[in-house]
Design a protein around this motif. Structure first.
Motif, PDB file in Angstrom:
ATOM      1  N   MET A  45       9.970  36.565   3.975  1.00  0.00           N
ATOM      2  CA  MET A  45      10.325  35.205   3.587  1.00  0.00           C
ATOM      3  C   MET A  45       9.362  34.715   2.511  1.00  0.00           C
ATOM      4  N   THR A  46       9.884  34.202   1.417  1.00  0.00           N
ATOM      5  CA  THR A  46       9.065  33.759   0.297  1.00  0.00           C
ATOM      6  C   THR A  46       8.291  32.496   0.660  1.00  0.00           C
ATOM      7  N   GLU A  47       6.989  32.541   0.484  1.00  0.00           N
ATOM      8  CA  GLU A  47       6.138  31.377   0.776  1.00  0.00           C
ATOM      9  C   GLU A  47       5.674  30.753  -0.538  1.00  0.00           C
ATOM     10  N   TRP A  48       6.636  30.308  -1.330  1.00  0.00           N
ATOM     11  CA  TRP A  48       6.361  29.758  -2.653  1.00  0.00           C
ATOM     12  C   TRP A  48       5.461  28.525  -2.591  1.00  0.00           C
ATOM     13  N   TRP A  49       5.477  27.848  -1.464  1.00  0.00           N
ATOM     14  CA  TRP A  49       4.791  26.571  -1.309  1.00  0.00           C
ATOM     15  C   TRP A  49       3.278  26.718  -1.179  1.00  0.00           C
ATOM     16  N   ARG A  50       2.778  27.913  -0.898  1.00  0.00           N
ATOM     17  CA  ARG A  50       1.356  28.079  -0.593  1.00  0.00           C
ATOM     18  C   ARG A  50       0.438  27.699  -1.756  1.00  0.00           C
ATOM     19  N   ASP A  51       0.861  27.952  -2.972  1.00  0.00           N
ATOM     20  CA  ASP A  51       0.027  27.604  -4.128  1.00  0.00           C
ATOM     21  C   ASP A  51       0.785  26.677  -5.082  1.00  0.00           C
ATOM     22  N   ALA A  52       1.797  25.983  -4.561  1.00  0.00           N
ATOM     23  CA  ALA A  52       2.678  25.185  -5.410  1.00  0.00           C
ATOM     24  C   ALA A  52       2.002  23.915  -5.905  1.00  0.00           C
ATOM     25  N   VAL A  53       2.494  23.434  -7.049  1.00  0.00           N
ATOM     26  CA  VAL A  53       2.165  22.106  -7.548  1.00  0.00           C
ATOM     27  C   VAL A  53       3.452  21.295  -7.457  1.00  0.00           C
ATOM     28  N   ILE A  54       3.401  20.235  -6.660  1.00  0.00           N
ATOM     29  CA  ILE A  54       4.576  19.407  -6.381  1.00  0.00           C
ATOM     30  C   ILE A  54       4.428  18.070  -7.111  1.00  0.00           C
ATOM     31  N   TYR A  55       5.516  17.602  -7.685  1.00  0.00           N
ATOM     32  CA  TYR A  55       5.521  16.343  -8.441  1.00  0.00           C
ATOM     33  C   TYR A  55       6.344  15.318  -7.672  1.00  0.00           C
ATOM     34  N   GLN A  56       5.692  14.244  -7.226  1.00  0.00           N
ATOM     35  CA  GLN A  56       6.396  13.214  -6.464  1.00  0.00           C
ATOM     36  C   GLN A  56       7.114  12.238  -7.387  1.00  0.00           C
ATOM     37  N   ILE A  57       8.391  12.032  -7.100  1.00  0.00           N
ATOM     38  CA  ILE A  57       9.213  11.064  -7.826  1.00  0.00           C
ATOM     39  C   ILE A  57       9.564   9.917  -6.885  1.00  0.00           C
ATOM     40  N   TYR A  58       9.275   8.707  -7.333  1.00  0.00           N
ATOM     41  CA  TYR A  58       9.672   7.504  -6.601  1.00  0.00           C
ATOM     42  C   TYR A  58      10.970   7.023  -7.263  1.00  0.00           C
ATOM     43  N   PRO A  59      12.132   7.316  -6.664  1.00  0.00           N
ATOM     44  CA  PRO A  59      13.405   7.172  -7.384  1.00  0.00           C
ATOM     45  C   PRO A  59      13.644   5.817  -8.025  1.00  0.00           C
ATOM     46  N   ARG A  60      13.310   4.723  -7.362  1.00  0.00           N
ATOM     47  CA  ARG A  60      13.638   3.419  -7.920  1.00  0.00           C
ATOM     48  C   ARG A  60      12.766   3.076  -9.130  1.00  0.00           C
ATOM     49  N   SER A  61      11.737   3.893  -9.394  1.00  0.00           N
ATOM     50  CA  SER A  61      10.835   3.602 -10.505  1.00  0.00           C
ATOM     51  C   SER A  61      10.752   4.722 -11.537  1.00  0.00           C
ATOM     52  N   PHE A  62      11.655   5.678 -11.493  1.00  0.00           N
ATOM     53  CA  PHE A  62      11.539   6.810 -12.417  1.00  0.00           C
ATOM     54  C   PHE A  62      12.365   6.606 -13.686  1.00  0.00           C
ATOM     55  N   GLN A  63      13.668   6.388 -13.525  1.00  0.00           N
ATOM     56  CA  GLN A  63      14.537   6.143 -14.686  1.00  0.00           C
ATOM     57  C   GLN A  63      15.826   5.470 -14.232  1.00  0.00           C
TER      58      GLN A  63
END
Length: 534
Positions: free
Chosen positions: A1-19
């Motif tokens: 099973m791919t553990e892509w999340w172990r070294d991932a960089v995640i970008y948080q989007i706050y939907p009502r304030s993005f676009q």
């Protein structure tokens, strides 16, 4: 099973304030889709979307009234599917919020539960009889002020709400509630999401005996919640079994993950992060508010990371400096810097050198600062209730700025739900995109450096004993070990360096004649494992 999340960089989007795409002043899913090229251009691995589910928006979507549909405010299910498809085409995973410790009070489940004590959902929420004098059953407080209990005259009982009155707590002691919530998670897994951010994950269970919380004699803040040690209203050991059920669900699907938000502080938060991620049958990772605080010392950052390493050697952590609930870190840490842009670049370098998974909050890559608002501009319930001592969360939630030359910096053609002020507009994407000396360029370069370094992605972490304000640690990898060094002050520092080493990466320091010169908020990555002395 791919553990892509172990070294991932995640970008948080706050939907009502993005676009905003439809001219109502509120961001939406089509707007997110339009701007995904910017996110992918940073080099991140995934996006995390704050809630977009059907909701009366009493707490900006963290009061869900339908767990398996999109609020028309943000678009449609077709818009969601299109957004996921575009994200995947750009190589971005999609993580969505799950707010399952509580629902909205207009959710059909609660509307049925509150009618009487005998209906099919009578036990789906936390109900309790009053004391003989009519007062609430115990002393538990709401995070947002006042007691955590609200009277329901039809049942002649109180219901528990750890947050707003309009956010009643679901009763996780009821297996049927657990089953139904897992089904809602399965709905989104089947729709192609790659993971979940679990809101207030340590609030799921309460003490069945409803014992009173003891006082917290160390509390000094302006809010009342901190006056207690919340050992009975949250952080219950029974939570672990439900986390295991959620993990079993996600393990049915390939390459899916969960990151839990631990709503706590201090050593308690670090201990819970370790407990919730120990082994391979609980959460994939956790984050807490420990690094989302004003603390900016080497000892603090070291304590956070070593605490999780020692408490759960086989666990995993997720670190961030800003999100939609706290003052933006460039503003929080201003007392420790001369130049906010230099501080922003140092923060990026430090965060992206930490072990584990990294989360960035929208606008962070621009060096965005907290917006100063007046009372008339507020929307956040705690701020509206306790102003001016409590400023609330609106200041970090103001719209993303795209182009200073456009109305509202390119976020919307009409007046947005929160204002875009000049100090924030000056940091717009368009003004930084083509500048090599911009904060945006620094984020892109630092993310790329992390991606190209096996040591920063997977290397073991060992801290070096240096006096404040210098933070230094080694990321060990047999092929290319790195030593990261940060001057956490506005005063230049010089360190003596021994051994065969050289500067590497997009640092802010000078190495000459065995002396490492770190300017105000300077930082460096050194090849190998040199010795460092102050």
């Amino acid at each position: 099973m791919t553990e892509w999340w172990r070294d991932a960089v995640i970008y948080q989007i706050y939907p009502r304030s993005f676009q905003d795409s439809d001219g109502d002043g509120i961001g939406d899913l089509p707007g997110i889709t339009r701007r995904l090229d910017h996110v992918a251009g940073l080099g991140v691995d995934a996006i995390w979307l704050s809630p977009f589910f059907t909701s009366p928006q009493k707490d900006m979507g963290y009061d869900v009234s339908d767990y398996t549909d999109v609020d028309p405010l943000f678009g449609s299910m077709a818009d969601f599917d299109a957004m996921v498809a575009r994200a995947h085409a750009l190589g971005l995973k999609v993580i969505i919020d799950q707010v399952i410790s509580h629902s909205s009070d207009v959710h059909p489940w609660f509307e049925e539960s509150r009618r009487d004590r005998t209906n099919p959902k009578a036990d789906w929420y936390v109900w309790a009889d009053p004391n003989p004098d009519g007062t609430p059953p115990n002393n538990w407080p709401s995070v947002f002020g006042g007691p955590a209990w609200e009277w329901e005259p039809r049942r002649r009982q109180y219901y528990l709400h750890n947050f707003l009155i309009e956010q009643p707590d679901l009763n996780m002691w009821n297996p049927e509630v657990q089953d139904t919530l897992l089904d809602t998670m399965r709905f989104w897994l089947e729709r192609g999401v790659d993971g979940f951010r679990l809101d207030t994950v340590n609030y799921y269970f309460h003490d069945r005996e409803l014992r009173a919380n003891p006082p917290n004699p160390d509390h000094q803040g302006p809010e009342t919640y901190g006056f207690q040690r919340h050992i009975y209203s949250k952080n219950r050991p029974e939570n672990i079994a439900f986390l295991k059920r959620m993990r079993a669900l996600t393990d049915e699907y390939d390459a899916r993950m969960m990151v839990g938000e631990v709503g706590d502080g201090g050593q308690t938060a670090i201990d819970i992060m370790a407990e919730y991620t120990a082994g391979a049958d609980r959460l994939h990772m956790c984050y807490s508010f420990e690094m989302l605080s004003p603390d900016f010392t080497a000892a603090h950052f070291r304590r956070c990371i070593e605490g999780v390493q020692q408490g759960a050697p086989d666990g995993h952590s997720c670190w961030s400096f800003s999100n939609h609930d706290v003052v933006r870190h460039v503003t929080r840490w201003t007392p420790h810097a001369q130049d906010p842009d230099v501080l922003a670049r140092q923060a990026a370098a430090m965060l992206l050198s930490f072990p584990g998974t990294i989360c960035l909050y929208q606008g962070e890559e621009l060096g965005q600062t907290e917006t100063t608002l007046v009372y008339e501009e507020l929307t956040d319930p705690p701020a509206l209730r306790f102003w001016p001592e409590v400023k609330g969360r609106d200041g970090c939630r103001t719209p993303m700025v795209w182009d200073m030359g456009e109305p509202h910096a390119g976020f919307s053609d009409t007046t947005p739900w929160l204002p875009v002020k000049e100090a924030q507009a000056l940091r717009a994407v368009a003004g930084q995109r083509d500048r090599n000396d911009s904060v945006l360029a620094a984020y892109r370069a630092t993310i790329a450096f992390r991606k190209g370094s096996e040591a920063l992605r997977h290397g073991a972490t060992t801290f070096l004993d240096l006096p404040e304000p210098v933070l230094a640690f080694r990321r060990d990898d047999a092929a290319q070990p790195l030593t990261a060094v940060f001057n956490l002050s506005a005063t230049p520092r010089v360190l003596t360096v021994g051994g065969d080493t050289a500067l590497t990466g997009p640092g802010h320091a000078a190495l000459e004649g065995g002396r490492l010169s770190l300017p105000a908020n300077g930082f460096a990555w050194l090849t190998g494992a040199p010795t460092l002395t102050a």
